[in-house]
Each structure stands twice: as C-alpha cells, then as structure tokens.
Design an enzyme around this catalytic site. Structure first.
Site, mmCIF file in Angstrom:
data_model
loop_
_atom_site.group_PDB
_atom_site.id
_atom_site.type_symbol
_atom_site.label_atom_id
_atom_site.label_comp_id
_atom_site.label_asym_id
_atom_site.label_seq_id
_atom_site.Cartn_x
_atom_site.Cartn_y
_atom_site.Cartn_z
ATOM 1 N N GLY A 107 0.798 -1.227 0.000
ATOM 2 C CA GLY A 107 0.000 0.000 0.000
ATOM 3 C C GLY A 107 0.827 1.271 0.000
ATOM 4 O O GLY A 107 0.279 2.364 0.107
ATOM 5 N N SER A 111 5.369 0.236 -6.802
ATOM 6 C CA SER A 111 5.573 0.185 -8.255
ATOM 7 C C SER A 111 5.515 1.589 -8.847
ATOM 8 O O SER A 111 6.298 1.928 -9.743
ATOM 9 C CB SER A 111 4.551 -0.736 -8.925
ATOM 10 O OG SER A 111 3.237 -0.242 -8.735
ATOM 11 N N ALA A 113 6.479 4.271 -7.383
ATOM 12 C CA ALA A 113 7.739 4.945 -7.036
ATOM 13 C C ALA A 113 8.857 4.516 -7.983
ATOM 14 O O ALA A 113 9.685 5.329 -8.396
ATOM 15 C CB ALA A 113 8.119 4.640 -5.591
ATOM 16 N N ASP A 154 -1.820 7.216 -7.171
ATOM 17 C CA ASP A 154 -0.497 6.869 -6.625
ATOM 18 C C ASP A 154 0.616 7.607 -7.376
ATOM 19 O O ASP A 154 1.473 8.254 -6.768
ATOM 20 C CB ASP A 154 -0.232 5.355 -6.737
ATOM 21 C CG ASP A 154 -1.069 4.540 -5.772
ATOM 22 O OD1 ASP A 154 -2.000 5.093 -5.172
ATOM 23 O OD2 ASP A 154 -0.786 3.332 -5.626
HETATM 24 C C1 MEV Z 1 -4.349 2.293 -4.362
HETATM 25 O O1 MEV Z 1 -3.335 3.053 -3.729
HETATM 26 C C2 MEV Z 1 -5.588 3.123 -4.503
HETATM 27 C C3 MEV Z 1 -6.778 2.422 -5.169
HETATM 28 O O2 MEV Z 1 -7.844 3.372 -5.127
HETATM 29 C C4 MEV Z 1 -6.492 2.011 -6.585
HETATM 30 C C5 MEV Z 1 -6.389 3.182 -7.546
HETATM 31 O O3 MEV Z 1 -6.746 4.299 -7.210
HETATM 32 O O4 MEV Z 1 -5.943 2.915 -8.679
HETATM 33 C C6 MEV Z 1 -7.221 1.202 -4.379
#
Ligand code: MEV
Length: 315
Positions: A107, A111, A113, A154
């Site tokens: 979490g 990847s 980064a 991300d």
């Molecule tokens: C992952 O860090 C966040 C999610 O919402 C997936 C995404 O936004 O692509 C679970």
C-alpha cells in the site's frame, strides 16, 4: 546530450488519506507523500550494449529487450515510456540500479515509485527536464501495466511529492498543510495485490451497482469534508474513521487491519483507517503529538510489523 556521470533519481512512498477505491469510480481522493521511504535509481552509461537492470534481492542483471524479458511489466514499461517520450530510438547502453526501502505490495505505492524514479532518471540522463505533471502522466502510463486500470492517484502523489487533491480527469491540486499533522503508518505485514482488490470491488459493484455507488459517493462526500478539516486534526480524525467504516462495508478490510484500527482508537488516536487497496497493507493513524509514542507501542502490541512516523506541515 547524454551524461557519462551516474544520474540519480528517486520516487517516494505514499499513503491515501481518503478516497481509495471510490477514486477509481470518479470520486476525489487525498494522498500524502511518505518521504522517509523511497526508491532510488542510479543510471549510467556502460560499454555493454543494452539496458541492464540491477534490482535489490534479484540475482544478477535483467537485460531489457533481449529474448524473454523477465522484468516486471511496469518496469519495462517505465523504460519504454521514457524512451518514447524522449524520442530515443536506439536502445542506450546503460546500467540501471534500483534500491528501494519501500515495502512491496503493502500500500506504499512501490511500483509507482519505481516508475517515477526510472522515468525521471532517463530524462536527467538525456539532459531533459520534466514538470511534475509530465512525470505524473508518463508514470501513469507505466502503472497501467502494473495495475490494469489504476485511477492514477499513486503516481500523481509520488510525482508531485506533495499532499494532493486528486480526481480523475481533472488537474492535480497540491494541498498546503499549515498546522502539523502527526500520523503513524502501521504495517499489518499482510501483502496484497492492488489489482486483485480493485477487481474484487469491481465485481461487487457490477453485481450490486446501487449499494456500491452509494458507498462511492459517501466516500466522496467524506473526502470533500476532509479538505477543510486539514487544519483541524480532531475533525479530520473523525472523517478518517468514517472513511474506514465505508471501506469495511466495501469488503476490503481484514481482521489484522481491524485489530490495528481498534488499538489506535483505544489508545487515544484522533482517527484510524486502512490506507491503500486493503486486504492487509497499512493502517493510517492520526495521533495527538503527545500520544505518538504510546500509540506506536499499542500498534506493535496489536500485531503491527512496523510503524512509520509521518509528520506533515509546518511546525
Ligand atoms: C491504491 O493506492 C488506490 C486504489 O484506489 C487504486 C487506484 O486508485 O488505482 C485502491
């Protein structure tokens, strides 16, 4: 022009303050950088033709573009996206060393980064600048190879290295944090694949669109309320708790996550929620500064494998 010196670049870790999963369906999200965790990339010219990649914990180099390419898809993709954007057609002879302190599949956006750091390194190597927005856009292309249809939150927070307000198809906004916010990020130690959890939510949404769309829009409202609450940690903590409850209803928590969330709240945290895709991964805790140590200890006692301090804002 290329450089003969080793070029370095990095991509930081990230956590989601609010809006994970719902952001895939168009709701807003707030994401935070975790500068204490990073992927560092060093790129330099070599006499041996090809792109030689040295990864931590991997026995020997991966050579891109040769017979079977065993590199993780997002890594090959990050290289090809960078070279394409740079309009480099002849494969350069370089070695790319990648070291990361970011736990994978936890979490923290490991990847994303790697993608950000690799793309940034190639641009620096060829003497070209990138704005955070250009970097975000290219890294998002690479992330699609890792996660299927990621929202892009991300790669956005990693490319901007700043707290951000993110919504699909709208410009990224960086968020100033005035009053310092003291967070702890507790690792459950359970690894999970973002792609699998996102696919699970998609399946549930297809089966029961009304309930899931209600959850997504309630999460969207919660995140919208978080924005003005960035200066009011108690209110922000309550909104984190609410966001967590909505994620539990979505089916993405785990017993280990619940144990950490409960331990944090029982020891005086302002708020606690799972962060990222779920089914393990991390718990994000907002703590009164004077309770930081006590809450970190309670999290370890409740089974956290590791607790990372994260303070954002100006003292
Ligand atoms: C992952 O860090 C966040 C999610 O919402 C997936 C995404 O936004 O692509 C679970």
């Amino acid at each position: 022009m290329t450089s003969t010196l080793a070029i370095s670049a990095k991509g930081v870790g990230k956590v989601i303050l609010g809006g994970e999963h719902a952001v895939v369906y168009g709701a807003p999200a707030i994401a935070l950088p975790v500068p204490s965790l990073a992927t560092e990339v060093s790129l330099k010219e070599t006499p041996t033709p090809g792109i030689h990649i040295f990864l931590d914990h991997y026995p020997g180099p991966l050579v891109l573009g040769q017979s079977e390419d065993p590199a993780p898809a997002f890594l090959s993709k990050a290289v090809s996206v960078a070279l394409e954007a740079l309009e480099v057609t002849d494969t350069p002879s370089v070695s790319l060393s990648i070291h990361s302190s970011i736990p994978i599949a936890s979490g923290f956006g490991s990847s994303g980064a790697v993608s950000v750091a690799v793309i940034q390194a190639f641009f620096r190597y060829f003497g070209r600048n990138l704005t955070p927005e250009e970097l975000r856009r290219l890294a998002h292309e690479a992330e699609k190879a890792a996660h299927g249809q990621p929202s892009g939150v991300d790669t956005a927070v990693i490319a901007y290295e700043s707290p951000i307000w993110f919504r699909r198809e709208t410009p990224v906004e960086t968020l100033p944090i005035g009053r310092p916010l003291t967070f702890l990020v507790a690792e459950t130690g359970l690894r999970s694949s973002t792609r699998e959890v996102v696919n699970y939510v998609e399946k549930k949404w297809r089966r029961d669109p009304d309930s899931y769309e209600t959850l997504f829009s309630r999460i969207g409202e919660t995140v919208t309320a978080m924005r003005p609450a960035l200066g009011d940690p108690q209110a922000l903590g309550a909104l984190m708790d609410l966001n967590h409850q909505l994620l539990v209803s979505m089916g993405v928590s785990s017993p280990e996550t619940e144990r950490l969330v409960m331990a944090a709240r029982e020891s005086g945290a302002w708020g606690a929620k799972l962060t990222g895709a779920g089914w393990g991964g991390n718990v994000l805790v907002l703590t009164p500064p004077e309770l930081e140590q006590a809450i970190a200890t309670a999290l370890i006692t409740a089974g956290a494998q590791h607790v990372h301090p994260l303070t954002l804002g100006n003292a």
